[in-house]
Design a protein around this motif. Structure first.
Motif, mmCIF file in Angstrom:
data_model
loop_
_atom_site.group_PDB
_atom_site.id
_atom_site.type_symbol
_atom_site.label_atom_id
_atom_site.label_comp_id
_atom_site.label_asym_id
_atom_site.label_seq_id
_atom_site.Cartn_x
_atom_site.Cartn_y
_atom_site.Cartn_z
ATOM 1 N N LEU A 21 0.828 -1.216 0.000
ATOM 2 C CA LEU A 21 0.000 0.000 0.000
ATOM 3 C C LEU A 21 0.856 1.256 0.000
ATOM 4 C CD1 LEU A 21 -2.802 -1.055 2.512
ATOM 5 C CD2 LEU A 21 -3.037 -0.700 0.047
ATOM 6 N N ILE A 22 1.956 1.225 0.744
ATOM 7 C CA ILE A 22 2.855 2.380 0.759
ATOM 8 C C ILE A 22 3.469 2.589 -0.624
ATOM 9 C CG2 ILE A 22 5.050 3.261 1.675
ATOM 10 C CD1 ILE A 22 4.315 1.864 4.338
ATOM 11 N N GLY A 23 3.903 1.520 -1.249
ATOM 12 C CA GLY A 23 4.547 1.630 -2.554
ATOM 13 C C GLY A 23 3.597 2.053 -3.654
ATOM 14 N N LEU A 24 2.378 1.526 -3.636
ATOM 15 C CA LEU A 24 1.430 1.829 -4.719
ATOM 16 C C LEU A 24 0.676 3.140 -4.519
ATOM 17 C CD1 LEU A 24 -0.058 -1.725 -5.333
ATOM 18 C CD2 LEU A 24 1.540 -0.474 -6.786
ATOM 19 N N PHE A 25 0.235 3.371 -3.271
ATOM 20 C CA PHE A 25 -0.677 4.489 -3.041
ATOM 21 C C PHE A 25 -0.161 5.515 -2.024
ATOM 22 C CE2 PHE A 25 -3.307 0.661 -3.899
ATOM 23 C CZ PHE A 25 -3.726 1.005 -5.162
ATOM 24 N N GLN A 26 1.059 5.331 -1.530
ATOM 25 C CA GLN A 26 1.608 6.187 -0.485
ATOM 26 C C GLN A 26 0.654 6.287 0.701
ATOM 27 O OE1 GLN A 26 2.639 9.907 -2.321
ATOM 28 N NE2 GLN A 26 4.393 9.031 -3.402
ATOM 29 N N PHE A 27 0.115 5.128 1.088
ATOM 30 C CA PHE A 27 -0.845 5.048 2.192
ATOM 31 C C PHE A 27 -0.339 4.022 3.194
ATOM 32 C CE2 PHE A 27 -4.650 3.029 4.076
ATOM 33 C CZ PHE A 27 -5.122 4.113 4.790
ATOM 34 N N ASP A 28 -0.031 4.461 4.403
ATOM 35 C CA ASP A 28 0.443 3.574 5.464
ATOM 36 C C ASP A 28 -0.761 3.162 6.313
ATOM 37 O OD1 ASP A 28 1.747 2.218 7.465
ATOM 38 O OD2 ASP A 28 3.255 3.769 7.799
ATOM 39 N N LEU A 29 -1.243 1.951 6.091
ATOM 40 C CA LEU A 29 -2.449 1.467 6.773
ATOM 41 C C LEU A 29 -2.223 1.344 8.277
ATOM 42 C CD1 LEU A 29 -5.336 0.360 6.439
ATOM 43 C CD2 LEU A 29 -4.325 -1.905 6.185
ATOM 44 N N SER A 32 -2.231 4.749 9.836
ATOM 45 C CA SER A 32 -3.554 5.387 9.850
ATOM 46 C C SER A 32 -4.483 4.734 10.871
ATOM 47 C CB SER A 32 -4.175 5.352 8.454
ATOM 48 O OG SER A 32 -4.444 4.024 8.076
ATOM 49 N N ILE A 33 -4.327 3.441 11.116
ATOM 50 C CA ILE A 33 -5.191 2.768 12.095
ATOM 51 C C ILE A 33 -4.752 3.091 13.525
ATOM 52 C CG2 ILE A 33 -5.828 0.499 13.024
ATOM 53 C CD1 ILE A 33 -5.819 -0.570 10.182
ATOM 54 N N PHE A 34 -3.449 3.113 13.762
ATOM 55 C CA PHE A 34 -2.952 3.219 15.133
ATOM 56 C C PHE A 34 -2.415 4.595 15.505
ATOM 57 C CE2 PHE A 34 -2.593 -1.326 14.059
ATOM 58 C CZ PHE A 34 -3.456 -1.824 15.017
ATOM 59 N N GLY A 35 -2.668 5.610 14.711
ATOM 60 C CA GLY A 35 -2.369 6.976 15.135
ATOM 61 C C GLY A 35 -1.073 7.562 14.626
ATOM 62 N N GLY A 36 -0.607 7.180 13.464
ATOM 63 C CA GLY A 36 0.605 7.768 12.891
ATOM 64 C C GLY A 36 1.822 6.878 13.097
ATOM 65 N N GLN A 37 2.851 7.193 12.337
ATOM 66 C CA GLN A 37 4.056 6.365 12.396
ATOM 67 C C GLN A 37 4.802 6.516 13.712
ATOM 68 O OE1 GLN A 37 6.401 7.397 8.975
ATOM 69 N NE2 GLN A 37 5.399 5.851 7.701
ATOM 70 N N SER A 42 1.782 1.921 16.834
ATOM 71 C CA SER A 42 2.281 1.677 15.479
ATOM 72 C C SER A 42 3.692 1.110 15.517
ATOM 73 C CB SER A 42 2.280 2.962 14.656
ATOM 74 O OG SER A 42 0.975 3.402 14.409
ATOM 75 N N ARG A 43 4.505 1.657 16.388
ATOM 76 C CA ARG A 43 5.881 1.165 16.497
ATOM 77 C C ARG A 43 5.917 -0.263 17.016
ATOM 78 N NH1 ARG A 43 9.881 5.556 18.753
ATOM 79 N NH2 ARG A 43 11.231 3.821 18.228
ATOM 80 N N VAL A 44 4.980 -0.602 17.902
ATOM 81 C CA VAL A 44 4.883 -1.983 18.393
ATOM 82 C C VAL A 44 4.514 -2.917 17.240
ATOM 83 C CG1 VAL A 44 3.522 -3.533 19.874
ATOM 84 C CG2 VAL A 44 4.378 -1.374 20.783
ATOM 85 N N ILE A 45 3.560 -2.508 16.405
ATOM 86 C CA ILE A 45 3.152 -3.332 15.257
ATOM 87 C C ILE A 45 4.320 -3.493 14.287
ATOM 88 C CG2 ILE A 45 1.593 -3.492 13.282
ATOM 89 C CD1 ILE A 45 0.227 -3.970 15.972
ATOM 90 N N TYR A 46 5.024 -2.418 13.996
ATOM 91 C CA TYR A 46 6.179 -2.501 13.095
ATOM 92 C C TYR A 46 7.242 -3.451 13.673
ATOM 93 C CZ TYR A 46 4.349 1.701 10.779
ATOM 94 O OH TYR A 46 3.569 2.602 10.109
#
Length: 99
Positions: A21-29, A32-37, A42-46
């Motif tokens: 999604l990031i590569g195709l649409f520049q959209f970080d799912l 966006s779900i967990f409140g920003g990068q 979000s950092r826990v998920i990454y």
């Protein structure tokens, strides 16, 4: 494949979809779900996705079912036999050479 490997594979798939999604649409799912990068969740998920990828590394080197069945087939076709022959007396050869 055990339960830990399945969870790790699911996390890697989630990460791969997110990167697609990031590569195709520049959209970080995830962001966006967990409140920003920069959000802690979000950092826990990454981090979990990264650990999941490390847990999946052994799967890359594991033999496939075809390789396992061919190894079993190779072992099944082995024939263990011996050749039985009379041993010759080496002194006979020496006597013939001297004549």
């Amino acid at each position: 494949m055990n339960a830990l490997q399945r969870v790790a594979l699911a996390l890697v798939i989630i990460g791969a979809i997110n990167w697609g999604l990031i590569g195709l649409f520049q959209f970080d799912l995830v962001a966006s779900i967990f409140g920003g990068q920069d959000a802690a969740l979000s950092r826990v998920i990454y981090t979990l996705v990264g650990i999941g990828a490390l847990c999946c590394l052994p799967l890359l080197f594991a033999p496939t079912a075809d390789e396992e069945s061919s190894a079993v087939e190779r072992n099944r076709n082995l024939q263990y036999s011996t050749e039985i022959a009379e041993e010759t007396d080496p002194s006979k050869f020496n006597n013939e050479k001297e004549k």
